[in-house]
Write a protein that holds these residues in place. Sequence first.
Motif, PDB file in Angstrom:
ATOM      1  N   ARG A 624     -18.162 -17.088  79.552  1.00 48.95           N
ATOM      2  CA  ARG A 624     -19.424 -16.374  79.708  1.00 48.95           C
ATOM      3  C   ARG A 624     -20.531 -17.077  78.927  1.00 48.95           C
ATOM      4  O   ARG A 624     -21.476 -17.592  79.475  1.00 48.95           O
ATOM      5  CB  ARG A 624     -19.281 -14.941  79.200  1.00 48.95           C
ATOM      6  CG  ARG A 624     -18.398 -14.057  80.079  1.00 48.95           C
ATOM      7  CD  ARG A 624     -19.108 -13.788  81.390  1.00 48.95           C
ATOM      8  NE  ARG A 624     -18.256 -13.064  82.324  1.00 48.95           N
ATOM      9  CZ  ARG A 624     -18.225 -11.744  82.444  1.00 48.95           C
ATOM     10  NH1 ARG A 624     -18.936 -10.975  81.653  1.00 48.95           N
ATOM     11  NH2 ARG A 624     -17.454 -11.180  83.342  1.00 48.95           N
ATOM     12  N   THR A 625     -20.377 -17.093  77.632  1.00 48.53           N
ATOM     13  CA  THR A 625     -21.486 -17.567  76.832  1.00 48.53           C
ATOM     14  C   THR A 625     -20.968 -18.152  75.526  1.00 48.53           C
ATOM     15  O   THR A 625     -19.875 -17.821  75.083  1.00 48.53           O
ATOM     16  CB  THR A 625     -22.432 -16.375  76.547  1.00 48.53           C
ATOM     17  OG1 THR A 625     -23.560 -16.842  75.835  1.00 48.53           O
ATOM     18  CG2 THR A 625     -21.755 -15.314  75.699  1.00 48.53           C
ATOM     19  N   VAL A 626     -21.744 -19.047  74.945  1.00 49.60           N
ATOM     20  CA  VAL A 626     -21.414 -19.574  73.623  1.00 49.60           C
ATOM     21  C   VAL A 626     -22.558 -19.141  72.707  1.00 49.60           C
ATOM     22  O   VAL A 626     -23.659 -19.695  72.752  1.00 49.60           O
ATOM     23  CB  VAL A 626     -21.271 -21.103  73.644  1.00 49.60           C
ATOM     24  CG1 VAL A 626     -20.912 -21.604  72.242  1.00 49.60           C
ATOM     25  CG2 VAL A 626     -20.203 -21.519  74.638  1.00 49.60           C
ATOM     26  N   LYS A 627     -22.299 -18.136  71.931  1.00 47.36           N
ATOM     27  CA  LYS A 627     -23.350 -17.624  71.057  1.00 47.36           C
ATOM     28  C   LYS A 627     -23.522 -18.577  69.876  1.00 47.36           C
ATOM     29  O   LYS A 627     -22.548 -19.131  69.368  1.00 47.36           O
ATOM     30  CB  LYS A 627     -22.947 -16.227  70.564  1.00 47.36           C
ATOM     31  CG  LYS A 627     -24.066 -15.506  69.856  1.00 47.36           C
ATOM     32  CD  LYS A 627     -23.679 -14.083  69.518  1.00 47.36           C
ATOM     33  CE  LYS A 627     -24.817 -13.447  68.749  1.00 47.36           C
ATOM     34  NZ  LYS A 627     -24.475 -12.102  68.295  1.00 47.36           N
ATOM     35  N   THR A 628     -24.728 -18.754  69.460  1.00 46.56           N
ATOM     36  CA  THR A 628     -24.944 -19.689  68.359  1.00 46.56           C
ATOM     37  C   THR A 628     -26.094 -19.234  67.472  1.00 46.56           C
ATOM     38  O   THR A 628     -26.919 -18.407  67.885  1.00 46.56           O
ATOM     39  CB  THR A 628     -25.249 -21.099  68.909  1.00 46.56           C
ATOM     40  OG1 THR A 628     -25.426 -21.985  67.813  1.00 46.56           O
ATOM     41  CG2 THR A 628     -26.493 -21.114  69.749  1.00 46.56           C
ATOM     42  N   CYS A 629     -26.119 -19.782  66.285  1.00 47.99           N
ATOM     43  CA  CYS A 629     -27.308 -19.614  65.447  1.00 47.99           C
ATOM     44  C   CYS A 629     -28.133 -20.903  65.602  1.00 47.99           C
ATOM     45  O   CYS A 629     -27.715 -21.828  66.304  1.00 47.99           O
ATOM     46  CB  CYS A 629     -26.896 -19.408  63.991  1.00 47.99           C
ATOM     47  SG  CYS A 629     -26.128 -20.876  63.286  1.00 47.99           S
ATOM     48  N   VAL A 630     -29.287 -20.982  64.952  1.00 44.38           N
ATOM     49  CA  VAL A 630     -30.103 -22.188  65.144  1.00 44.38           C
ATOM     50  C   VAL A 630     -29.521 -23.380  64.392  1.00 44.38           C
ATOM     51  O   VAL A 630     -29.786 -24.537  64.716  1.00 44.38           O
ATOM     52  CB  VAL A 630     -31.576 -21.959  64.718  1.00 44.38           C
ATOM     53  CG1 VAL A 630     -32.251 -21.023  65.682  1.00 44.38           C
ATOM     54  CG2 VAL A 630     -31.677 -21.452  63.295  1.00 44.38           C
ATOM     55  N   GLY A 631     -28.730 -23.098  63.342  1.00 45.34           N
ATOM     56  CA  GLY A 631     -28.019 -24.175  62.656  1.00 45.34           C
ATOM     57  C   GLY A 631     -28.909 -25.084  61.825  1.00 45.34           C
ATOM     58  O   GLY A 631     -30.067 -24.764  61.542  1.00 45.34           O
ATOM     59  N   ARG A 632     -28.334 -26.244  61.493  1.00 49.78           N
ATOM     60  CA  ARG A 632     -28.968 -27.158  60.536  1.00 49.78           C
ATOM     61  C   ARG A 632     -30.369 -27.600  60.972  1.00 49.78           C
ATOM     62  O   ARG A 632     -31.235 -27.846  60.156  1.00 49.78           O
ATOM     63  CB  ARG A 632     -28.054 -28.390  60.392  1.00 49.78           C
ATOM     64  CG  ARG A 632     -28.432 -29.327  59.290  1.00 49.78           C
ATOM     65  CD  ARG A 632     -27.444 -30.463  59.234  1.00 49.78           C
ATOM     66  NE  ARG A 632     -27.424 -31.240  60.474  1.00 49.78           N
ATOM     67  CZ  ARG A 632     -26.494 -32.148  60.771  1.00 49.78           C
ATOM     68  NH1 ARG A 632     -25.507 -32.378  59.947  1.00 49.78           N
ATOM     69  NH2 ARG A 632     -26.547 -32.817  61.907  1.00 49.78           N
ATOM     70  N   THR A 633     -30.607 -27.679  62.262  1.00 45.11           N
ATOM     71  CA  THR A 633     -31.887 -28.180  62.746  1.00 45.11           C
ATOM     72  C   THR A 633     -33.078 -27.353  62.232  1.00 45.11           C
ATOM     73  O   THR A 633     -34.119 -27.879  61.889  1.00 45.11           O
ATOM     74  CB  THR A 633     -31.913 -28.147  64.296  1.00 45.11           C
ATOM     75  OG1 THR A 633     -30.622 -28.449  64.759  1.00 45.11           O
ATOM     76  CG2 THR A 633     -32.946 -29.078  64.855  1.00 45.11           C
ATOM     77  N   TRP A 634     -32.924 -26.037  62.195  1.00 44.31           N
ATOM     78  CA  TRP A 634     -34.031 -25.182  61.793  1.00 44.31           C
ATOM     79  C   TRP A 634     -33.724 -24.368  60.535  1.00 44.31           C
ATOM     80  O   TRP A 634     -34.644 -23.975  59.815  1.00 44.31           O
ATOM     81  CB  TRP A 634     -34.386 -24.189  62.928  1.00 44.31           C
ATOM     82  CG  TRP A 634     -34.976 -24.846  64.119  1.00 44.31           C
ATOM     83  CD1 TRP A 634     -34.309 -25.332  65.187  1.00 44.31           C
ATOM     84  CD2 TRP A 634     -36.365 -25.126  64.342  1.00 44.31           C
ATOM     85  NE1 TRP A 634     -35.168 -25.893  66.093  1.00 44.31           N
ATOM     86  CE2 TRP A 634     -36.463 -25.772  65.603  1.00 44.31           C
ATOM     87  CE3 TRP A 634     -37.541 -24.904  63.631  1.00 44.31           C
ATOM     88  CZ2 TRP A 634     -37.676 -26.191  66.143  1.00 44.31           C
ATOM     89  CZ3 TRP A 634     -38.759 -25.302  64.184  1.00 44.31           C
ATOM     90  CH2 TRP A 634     -38.824 -25.953  65.427  1.00 44.31           C
ATOM     91  N   CYS A 635     -32.468 -24.082  60.298  1.00 52.50           N
ATOM     92  CA  CYS A 635     -32.148 -23.156  59.203  1.00 52.50           C
ATOM     93  C   CYS A 635     -31.909 -23.913  57.901  1.00 52.50           C
ATOM     94  O   CYS A 635     -31.189 -24.917  57.881  1.00 52.50           O
ATOM     95  CB  CYS A 635     -30.905 -22.356  59.570  1.00 52.50           C
ATOM     96  SG  CYS A 635     -30.363 -21.322  58.206  1.00 52.50           S
ATOM     97  N   ARG A 636     -32.452 -23.417  56.832  1.00 50.63           N
ATOM     98  CA  ARG A 636     -32.333 -24.153  55.561  1.00 50.63           C
ATOM     99  C   ARG A 636     -30.928 -24.079  54.984  1.00 50.63           C
ATOM    100  O   ARG A 636     -30.575 -24.830  54.097  1.00 50.63           O
ATOM    101  CB  ARG A 636     -33.373 -23.661  54.558  1.00 50.63           C
ATOM    102  CG  ARG A 636     -33.240 -22.225  54.141  1.00 50.63           C
ATOM    103  CD  ARG A 636     -34.573 -21.679  53.629  1.00 50.63           C
ATOM    104  NE  ARG A 636     -34.540 -20.237  53.626  1.00 50.63           N
ATOM    105  CZ  ARG A 636     -34.321 -19.501  52.546  1.00 50.63           C
ATOM    106  NH1 ARG A 636     -34.114 -20.065  51.382  1.00 50.63           N
ATOM    107  NH2 ARG A 636     -34.301 -18.189  52.637  1.00 50.63           N
ATOM    108  N   PHE A 637     -30.083 -23.145  55.489  1.00 56.71           N
ATOM    109  CA  PHE A 637     -28.704 -23.070  54.973  1.00 56.71           C
ATOM    110  C   PHE A 637     -27.725 -23.896  55.805  1.00 56.71           C
ATOM    111  O   PHE A 637     -26.622 -24.168  55.385  1.00 56.71           O
ATOM    112  CB  PHE A 637     -28.199 -21.618  54.969  1.00 56.71           C
ATOM    113  CG  PHE A 637     -29.020 -20.709  54.089  1.00 56.71           C
ATOM    114  CD1 PHE A 637     -29.006 -20.854  52.705  1.00 56.71           C
ATOM    115  CD2 PHE A 637     -29.813 -19.719  54.645  1.00 56.71           C
ATOM    116  CE1 PHE A 637     -29.770 -20.017  51.897  1.00 56.71           C
ATOM    117  CE2 PHE A 637     -30.569 -18.882  53.850  1.00 56.71           C
ATOM    118  CZ  PHE A 637     -30.560 -19.032  52.472  1.00 56.71           C
TER     119      PHE A 637
END
Length: 851
Positions: A624-637
Motif C-alpha cells: 500500500r504505502t511506505v510511510k516516512t518522515c522527512v529524515g536527514r534532508t530536512w530534519c535536524r535529528f
Amino acid sequence: MTAHRLVAGLRSRDPEGGWSLTVIGDEPHEPYDRVHLSEWFDARDAQALALDRGVWDDPRVTLVAGDAVASLDRTASVVTTRSGRQVHYDRAVLATGSWAWTPRAEGTDLPGLFTYRTLDDVERLAEWVRLRERALGRAVRGVVVGGGVLGLEAAAALQRLGAEATVVEFADRLMSVQLDQGGGEMLRLLIEDLGVTVRTGAGAHRFLPAGDGSVGSVELTDGSALPTDVVVFSVGIRPRDRVAREAGLAIGERGGVVVGEACQTSDPGVWAIGECASVDGVCAGLVAPGNDMADVVVDRFLGGERVHRRADDGTKLKGVGVEAASFGDVNAVSAGALEVSFVDPIHRRFRKLVLSDDATTLLGGVFVGDIELYSALRPLLGRPLGADPAAVIAPDGEGLADTELPDEAVVCSCNNVDAGTVRSAVTERGCRTIGQVKECTTAGTVCGSCVPALTKLLNAELSRAGVTVSDALCEHFAMSRATLYRLVREEGLRTFTEVVAAHGTGRGCAVCRPTVASILSTLRRGHVLEGEQAALQDTNDHVMANLQKNGTYSVIPRMPGGEVRADQLLEFAKVADDFGLYVRVTGGQRLAMFGARLDQLPEIWRRLTAVGFESGHAYGKSLRTVKTCVGRTWCRFGVQDSSAMAVRLELRYRGLRSPHKIKFGVSGCARECAEARGKDVGIIATHKGWNLYVGGNGGAQPAHAQLLAEDLDDETLVRYVDRFLMLYVQEADRLQRTAPWVAERAGGLDELRRVVVEDSLGIADQLEAAMAEHVRDYEDEWGATLADPAKLRKFTPFVNAPEAVDGDLAFVPERGQVRPADEGDAVAYPDPRVARDVALLAARVELEEAR
Ligand SMILES: Cc1cc2nc3c(=O)[nH]c(=O)nc-3n(C[C@H](O)[C@H](O)[C@H](O)COP(=O)(O)OP(=O)(O)OC[C@H]3O[C@@H](n4cnc5c(N)ncnc54)[C@H](O)[C@@H]3O)c2cc1C
Ligand code: SF4
C-alpha cells in the motif's frame, strides 16, 4: 436415494439385527447420487455417481434393479413386479420419488425433447446432441424450458455438450421459488455472462418440426419463436404415486402418498419416504426431507419414536458456474419482517438478509454471485444474528460476529446434522479431517454447501484440543496456499482453469478463486483485468478502485514516500474540482479522492497518468504505502535519508500482490516519527545504517514489529527486505498478515532470521531472483488499462455518456465538500458538483459571519 439412506441407516444402527430387506428399483442401475447427476458430464461414467456400495454387499439386503413394482396387495402383504416377481413383506416402504413433468403442448412427442431426471435421461441427451451436431454440421441450438435450479443445471449441461443454450422461464425471474426479485435479476446477469440466453415472462407454447421431423423450433407464449435442435424440460416434478393410488392408499390433493409424522401411510404397514410422500399436503423436492424421513422409518423399525420435522428449504445452485443460494423467508412475508440488502451490479453480487421486526432474529437470506456468507448464516436461521445486519452484508462481509454456533443449530440440512454432532465427531470419535467428519456424520455429503461451516467447526475443535489444523485452502484445493503457490510457479500455470485442472476440483469458490488470482498476479501472469483473471479478482481489484459506501469509488494515486510535485497537485485538484470529488489525506500519507462513478474512473486516471501519477494499489492485497518522515534532508535529528529510502522501497515493491496488504515505515532516527514499528516492515535509521523490523501491523490485533537485523547498509537492507517479503508471499496463508505469519512460523522470529539473514535454507538467491523478476516486469495497472480498449469497456456498465448523472446517487454538502447522502438528510443532490458548490457557498457565508 432415500431408499439407499434407509438401508444404510438400518445397517449402521442395527448392525447385528436379524432383519432382511429387498430393494426394488425401476431403473436399470444401482441407486445413484441423483443430486450430482450433472457431474455425469465430467467423466461420462455412471460409476462416479455410485452411492456407498457396501450396503448391497450385506447378505441381509437384496437389490432388484430394472424391474418396477407393478402392484401392491395390502391384504396379502405382497408386491408384484412388472416381470411377475412377487415379494412378501412385513412392512413396505414406498420410495418411488418423482417424475419430471412435461407440459401439455403441441409437438411434445417430437424427437429431440428430453427431461432431466435420471442417468438414462442425461445419457440420451448427450447422444442426441452428438448426433445432431454431426448431422447439422454446426453447433446444436438448445432450449431449456424452465428457469429453476434444475433448468439452469440443464442449460449448463447443454453448454458442456457444446450446444448453445436458451432458458425460457414463465415467471418474471430465474429461480423464482428460491430468489426474490433482486436476487433473480442478479442471477440473470450472471447467467447471461456465461453465454446463456434468458427469456423470462414467456412459456413454451408449441414445438414445431424441422425438415427431417426432429424438433426445429419452439413457439413462445409471447408470440415469438426460437429455432432449436434440442429441448430439455425442467418445469417441475410430480410424485410417483400410481402404485400407492391403485393400492387404495390415501393420496394428497396435489398428489403424493399421505403420511404422518412417523412416515406411515393410511395403512400402518406401509410407509412412504422422499419425494413420493405428501406431508401436510406438500411433496418436498429436495433430498434433505427425504433423508430425514428415511431416518425416521429406521428409528421406528427399531422401536424408536422419532418424528419427521419439515426442514427449512434452503437451496444452493450448483454445477452451473455461478453462485446463488437462499434460505428461509426470502420474500420477507413474515409479519413485520425487515429486509437489508446489498446490491453490487458491477461485480454481480446481491446479498439480502430478512430479519424480525426488531432486526435481531434471522429469518432468511438471499445470496447471488458470492455465497460465502450462506453457509455461515444458514445455521443461524431463527436465531439472533448477533451483529449489525448491514455490516454483515457489507462489501467486505467482515461484520459477522465470530460467535459459536449452539450445539442444536443444524449445519448440514441435507442430512440434518447439527453442530453438536460435528463437534462430538471431532472430540469423541477422533475425526481429524473434513473427509473423516463427512464420513462419520454424513454432513456435507449431499449438496456440499455446508462444507465451509463444517471446516470452521472442525478447526475450532481441533485448535481447542491443541491439534494442528488442516491447511487445505478450501474444499477445491487440498493443499495450503504455500504449496499451491509453489506448484503454480514451478509448473508455469497461467490461468485458473489450468490451476484447477492440475491441482484442484470443481469450479472454485470465493476462497480459492481470488487466492489463485492473487498468486497469478504475484507471478505476473498477466494484467489483473486480463481474460479469465478479471473474473477471479476480489471486488476492488476488479475495477482497480475501492468500492465505497454509496457505490462510488475512491481514487488514490501512488505518492512514493509521501512526495508529490506542485504540478501534480494542481492537476489532482483540478480533477477533484471537475468531478466534484471529496478530497482527503489518507492514513498512509497519500491524497485520495472519493465519490467517483465507475464510468468516470478511466477519464480521471487518464488525467492523473498524464502528469505522472500511477496506481496506488489502494484496492489490492499488495504494497500500500511506505510511510516516512522527512529524515536527514530536512530534519535536524535525522541520521539517514529516510525519504530517499522510502521512495526506493515503494518503487521497488509497488504492485507486489501478497496474501494481505502490506505497509512499510521508514524513520530517519530513533525518534520514530514514521511509526515504523507499527508496520509489516519497519526500518529505523541508526548512525551506522538501518535497523530492520518485521511483522508489525496485525490489523484488528495490533502488533509491534520485531528486530530482524541491525545496522544494515542500503544494499543489504534491500536484499533482506526482498527475501523477507518474497518468503511471506510464498509461504503465508490466504489473508494472513505478516504478524501472525511470523508468530506461527515454526521456530518463530529466530528461525526466520536464520533463513533471511544467514540463508540457512539456501533459498536466498531464489527469493531475490523472484523479487528481481517482479521489479523487472512491473507495469502500472491503470496505465495498461487506459491503453487497452477491451479493458476499458468494463468501466461503462450503465452509463455510456460520461457526463450523465446516475439518478440513484445523492450527495450532501458538508464542511466545504461532499459526502454520500444518508436516509433522513433534508436536501441531497444527484450531482456532487452541485452539492460541492452549495457546500462552498455555505463555508464562505460562515467565514463572512465569523469576520
Ligand atoms: C439433476 C438433479 C439435481 C438435483 N439437485 C439437488 C440438490 O442440489 N439438492 C437437493 O436437495 N436435491 C436435489 N435434487 C433432488 C433429489 O435428487 C431428490 O430430492 C432425491 O433424489 C429424492 O429421493 P427419492 O428417494 O424420493 O427419489 P429418487 O432418488 O428419485 O428415487 C426414486 C426411485 O424410485 C424408482 N421408482 C419409481 N417408481 C417405481 C416403481 N413403481 N417400482 C420401482 N421403482 C420405482 C425411480 O425410478 C427412482 O429410481 C436434484 C435432482 C435432480 C434430478
Ligand atoms: S524520525 Fe528522526 S529524522 Fe525522522 S522526523 Fe523524526 S526526528 Fe526527524
